[in-house]
Design a protein around this motif. Structure first.
Motif, PDB file in Angstrom:
ATOM      1  N   PRO A  73       0.835  -1.210   0.000  1.00 36.88           N
ATOM      2  CA  PRO A  73       0.000   0.000   0.000  1.00 36.88           C
ATOM      3  C   PRO A  73       0.869   1.259   0.000  1.00 36.88           C
ATOM      4  O   PRO A  73       1.948   1.283   0.591  1.00 36.88           O
ATOM      5  CB  PRO A  73      -0.793  -0.119   1.308  1.00 36.88           C
ATOM      6  CG  PRO A  73      -0.736  -1.566   1.669  1.00 36.88           C
ATOM      7  CD  PRO A  73       0.583  -2.066   1.162  1.00 36.88           C
ATOM      8  N   ALA A 121      -7.614   6.493  -8.494  1.00 37.27           N
ATOM      9  CA  ALA A 121      -7.431   5.696  -7.278  1.00 37.27           C
ATOM     10  C   ALA A 121      -6.853   6.518  -6.132  1.00 37.27           C
ATOM     11  O   ALA A 121      -6.873   6.076  -4.983  1.00 37.27           O
ATOM     12  CB  ALA A 121      -6.527   4.495  -7.569  1.00 37.27           C
ATOM     13  N   SER A 122      -6.335   7.692  -6.438  1.00 33.73           N
ATOM     14  CA  SER A 122      -5.776   8.544  -5.377  1.00 33.73           C
ATOM     15  C   SER A 122      -6.118   9.999  -5.664  1.00 33.73           C
ATOM     16  O   SER A 122      -6.452  10.362  -6.801  1.00 33.73           O
ATOM     17  CB  SER A 122      -4.255   8.368  -5.271  1.00 33.73           C
ATOM     18  OG  SER A 122      -3.613   8.794  -6.459  1.00 33.73           O
ATOM     19  N   TYR A 292      -3.258  10.515  -1.529  1.00 33.45           N
ATOM     20  CA  TYR A 292      -3.854   9.567  -0.591  1.00 33.45           C
ATOM     21  C   TYR A 292      -4.844   8.667  -1.334  1.00 33.45           C
ATOM     22  O   TYR A 292      -5.466   9.097  -2.316  1.00 33.45           O
ATOM     23  CB  TYR A 292      -4.582  10.312   0.527  1.00 33.45           C
ATOM     24  CG  TYR A 292      -3.742  10.521   1.769  1.00 33.45           C
ATOM     25  CD1 TYR A 292      -4.058   9.914   2.977  1.00 33.45           C
ATOM     26  CD2 TYR A 292      -2.600  11.322   1.728  1.00 33.45           C
ATOM     27  CE1 TYR A 292      -3.281  10.097   4.111  1.00 33.45           C
ATOM     28  CE2 TYR A 292      -1.823  11.519   2.854  1.00 33.45           C
ATOM     29  CZ  TYR A 292      -2.171  10.897   4.052  1.00 33.45           C
ATOM     30  OH  TYR A 292      -1.391  11.079   5.169  1.00 33.45           O
ATOM     31  N   PRO A 293      -5.004   7.416  -0.890  1.00 36.02           N
ATOM     32  CA  PRO A 293      -5.935   6.503  -1.574  1.00 36.02           C
ATOM     33  C   PRO A 293      -7.383   6.922  -1.387  1.00 36.02           C
ATOM     34  O   PRO A 293      -7.775   7.422  -0.331  1.00 36.02           O
ATOM     35  CB  PRO A 293      -5.652   5.149  -0.901  1.00 36.02           C
ATOM     36  CG  PRO A 293      -5.125   5.510   0.457  1.00 36.02           C
ATOM     37  CD  PRO A 293      -4.325   6.778   0.256  1.00 36.02           C
TER      38      PRO A 293
END
Length: 373
Positions: A73, A121-122, A292-293
């Protein structure tokens, strides 16, 4: 033989008889099965067996599968973050500006029916140091203002400069962080012919003159306000902050009510800026940013329809279909730092007593592993 012959001295003529027997003995050739032809046949048969064996091995084994290592991650640069959310100033929200549908934060029976956005995704998160009293004084000095009241608690810190009063609120309840307001001391004049484009240009000019031009990309909205028939006409020029997410997606900054946030300039019909309101962090050092995710909007839907109301309400509980979701950015404070974080803003309208209301629900857009206490 010669040595033995010398020792034993056999009968005369032995040597000749032995040689004669040797010469007369027929030579029998041993036939080998590895002839050139048979060798070629054996080679061909071996090749067939090898190919057949390879085919058999592939037939009885599973096909090869590419195994990709599980990526680690992405690191949370600022650590786990507090969840963003509404921090409303009053029960139903003030509406504000040209908003004609009052926001509603009370209880409701909600369902979802709408189109969900597709997002990267982020998304960037911005961290900034909360402005201090020293920062407020430095900002005022830059504008040429002098302190008139230090303020305390809910009272703003006040300054005076030519033609204007400056108020700095160190704990604005709606913004959730320090804000400033410049108010003109001149009375409003009579209404003159004026346009929205002219108001936009006048606002740009005033901001540039005072060094307050937004350092970020903005979506500009101009609205015309008149408090009562025959009253002064004011043009409100709102610079709403736009945050690029990549892939053409973007997020818009909103305040604690979910209304557009950024920088606002009010202009009268003479082209004079009569009020400037902004966020104090925009006047200081640039904020740090980190990716950030983000969780998908579909994963946020269950939390939206089950959201707890922010205020109580004595009226009948409305049934609301949430039919719109937008990625927005909201300010949240933790310790001596503030953060601009993405959130999903779900909305749906309903009528009560002949008046329209907009139910608003916010759900953090960051992945759950990125949120902490």
């Amino acid at each position: 033989f010669d040595a033995e012959f010398e020792r034993t001295r056999p009968r005369p003529g032995l040597r000749g008889r032995v040689i004669a027997n040797a010469v007369a003995t027929p030579r029998i050739r041993q036939r080998s099965w590895l002839t050139p032809r048979s060798f070629a046949l054996v080679g061909a048969a071996a090749a067939v067996l090898v190919v057949a064996g390879i085919g058999l091995r592939f037939a009885i084994q599973s096909p090869p599968v590419a195994i990709k290592p599980t990526p680690s991650p992405a690191p949370l640069v600022f650590g786990k973050l507090p969840a963003p959310g509404f921090h409303i100033a009053q029960g139903f929200g003030g509406g504000g500006g040209a908003v004609v549908t009052a926001p509603y934060f009370g209880p409701a029976t909600m369902t979802w029916s709408g189109q969900l956005p597709t997002l990267p995704a982020s998304a960037p998160v911005y961290r900034f140091s909360l402005p201090t009293l020293a920062d407020a004084d430095a900002f005022a000095a830059r504008l040429g203002a002098t302190l008139t009241s230090p303020g305390s608690g809910k009272e703003p810190r006040s300054y005076r400069l030519p033609g204007f009063n400056l108020d700095v609120s160190m704990n604005d309840p709606l913004a959730g962080e320090p804000t400033y307001i410049l108010n003109s001391k001149a009375p409003l004049g009579r209404n003159l012919p004026f346009t929205e484009d002219a108001a936009h240009q006048a606002a740009d000019t005033e901001l540039a003159r005072r060094g307050l031009t937004p350092p970020w990309k903005a979506s500009v909205q101009v609205s015309k306000l008149q408090g009562y028939p025959g009253g002064p006409v004011i043009f409100t020029v709102l610079y709403q902050r736009v945050i690029a997410l990549g892939g053409g997606a973007q997020g818009l900054e909103v305040d604690g009510n979910g209304n557009p946030s950024g920088l606002q300039v009010d202009v009268d019909t003479s082209g004079h800026a009569v009020r400037i309101a902004g966020i104090l962090r925009d006047t200081g050092p640039a904020a740090q940013s980190a990716a950030y995710p983000v969780r998908t909007a579909s994963a946020a839907v269950p939390a939206a329809v089950a959201a707890t109301p922010l205020v109580s309400d004595s009226g009948p509980v409305p049934t609301v279909t949430l039919n719109k979701v937008t990625l927005v950015y909201m300010s949240v404070v933790s310790g001596d730092h503030g953060y601009l974080e993405p959130a999903y803003l779900f909305t749906g309208t309903f009528d009560r007593g002949g008046y329209p209301y907009e139910k608003r629900v916010s759900v953090p857009a960051l992945a759950l592993r990125a949120l902490g206490p």
